[in-house]
Write a protein that holds these residues in place. Structure first.
Motif, short mmCIF file in Angstrom:
data_model
loop_
_atom_site.label_atom_id
_atom_site.label_comp_id
_atom_site.label_asym_id
_atom_site.label_seq_id
_atom_site.Cartn_x
_atom_site.Cartn_y
_atom_site.Cartn_z
N TYR A 5 44.75 -62.19 57.00
CA TYR A 5 45.71 -62.26 55.90
C TYR A 5 47.11 -62.68 56.33
O TYR A 5 48.07 -62.54 55.57
N ALA A 6 47.23 -63.20 57.53
CA ALA A 6 48.51 -63.79 57.92
C ALA A 6 48.73 -65.08 57.14
O ALA A 6 47.79 -65.75 56.72
N SER A 41 48.03 -59.25 61.63
CA SER A 41 47.63 -59.24 60.23
C SER A 41 48.82 -59.08 59.28
O SER A 41 49.77 -58.35 59.58
N HIS A 42 48.77 -59.81 58.17
CA HIS A 42 49.72 -59.70 57.07
C HIS A 42 51.14 -60.15 57.43
O HIS A 42 52.05 -59.94 56.62
N PRO A 53 52.52 -56.96 62.07
CA PRO A 53 52.24 -56.96 60.63
C PRO A 53 53.48 -56.80 59.76
O PRO A 53 54.40 -56.06 60.09
N PHE A 54 53.46 -57.52 58.66
CA PHE A 54 54.46 -57.42 57.59
C PHE A 54 55.84 -57.92 57.98
O PHE A 54 56.80 -57.78 57.21
N GLU A 88 57.07 -54.71 63.21
CA GLU A 88 56.68 -54.58 61.82
C GLU A 88 57.88 -54.62 60.87
O GLU A 88 58.87 -53.94 61.07
#
Length: 268
Positions: free
Chosen positions: A30-31, A47-48, A65-66, A95
């Motif tokens: 989901y990157a 991820s993400h 992530p994020f 993050e």
């Protein structure tokens, strides 16, 4: 789209046409990778995470992530002009960190050097230039147009006002607002940012010779207690001390700036 054959990409990652993915890159589930993004060798996008805009990520950098890297500036004057973000090699962007591209009025480039650690929730604003081996601790906010020298540490929950320069090797304590330029190797603390000495621990850790540290301490005392104005004292540093570190402080103070300077706590 140009994806090197050795790159490992999760099937749920979204990679736009035009992105360039270098050898040995790893892109997690989901990157999101935008169409003007270049990832150099060995970059890891977890991820993400989102990497977008006209953005280049240096070799072996890891983005957690994020994090959102390369989004448009948080500047109401920005009208969609094509501006850039360049991140160096071996950086760690943790993050929720945010790094924005530049603005036309600010030179069009936001830049982060090599071996930097940008911790959870930290922000690097438009047109800021971050040196090598800089550490931005959790939730640090670097406003637009700032210049942060090599080996600077900014403590958690601190903010740096737009256009401020922080010289090489300085350290900013936690929960500090920095609204004026900080000399190289300075130690800044207190809620409204007071220059409270030199980053002696950092100097020793980097192996600066004892005689250099002695000269730096004497130079700091001159800035704090010498005759004349702060600028006049700074002008005498290069003549009175045979030290490259002291000359760096003198050159920094004589450099161009849009801000005033933090002067030593208790200075005359």
């Amino acid at each position: 789209m140009a994806i090197h054959g050795t790159a490992v990409i999760h099937p749920t990652a979204a990679i736009d046409d035009g992105a360039e993915i270098g050898p040995d890159c790893h892109i997690g589930p989901y990157a999101v990778i935008g169409n003007e993004v270049t990832l150099k060798r060995g970059v890891t996008i977890k991820s993400h995470a989102v990497v977008t805009g006209w953005t280049e990520i240096g070799e072996e950098t890891v983005i957690w992530p994020f994090a959102t890297v390369g989004e448009v500036p948080q500047d109401l004057k920005y009208k969609g002009e094509r501006t850039r973000l360049v991140v160096g090699a071996r950086c760690r962007i943790r993050e929720g960190a945010t790094l924005n591209t530049g603005t036309e009025g600010g030179g069009g480039l936001t830049q982060v050097g090599d071996d930097c650690l940008i911790m959870t929730g930290a922000h690097v604003g438009h047109d800021s230039i971050i040196g090598n081996r800089v550490i931005l601790v959790n939730n640090v906010a670097i406003a637009g147009h700032c210049h942060i020298g090599d080996d600077v540490i900014v403590g958690g929950l601190s903010g740096v006002h737009q256009w401020v320069r922080i010289g090489q090797g300085a350290i900013i304590g936690a929960v500090t607002m920095v609204a004026q330029d900080v000399i190289p190797y300075g130690l800044v603390q207190a809620p409204r940012g007071e220059l409270d000495g030199l980053n002696l621990v950092g100097l020793k850790r980097r192996g600066v010779p004892r005689d250099e540290i002695t000269q730096l301490r004497a130079a700091y005392q001159m800035l704090a207690q010498g005759e004349g104005s702060f600028q006049e004292r700074a002008g005498r540093l290069a003549d009175d001390f045979d030290s490259p570190h002291v000359r760096e402080i003198a050159d920094f103070i004589r450099g161009e700036t849009d801000r005033s300077y933090l002067t030593p706590k208790g200075a005359k």
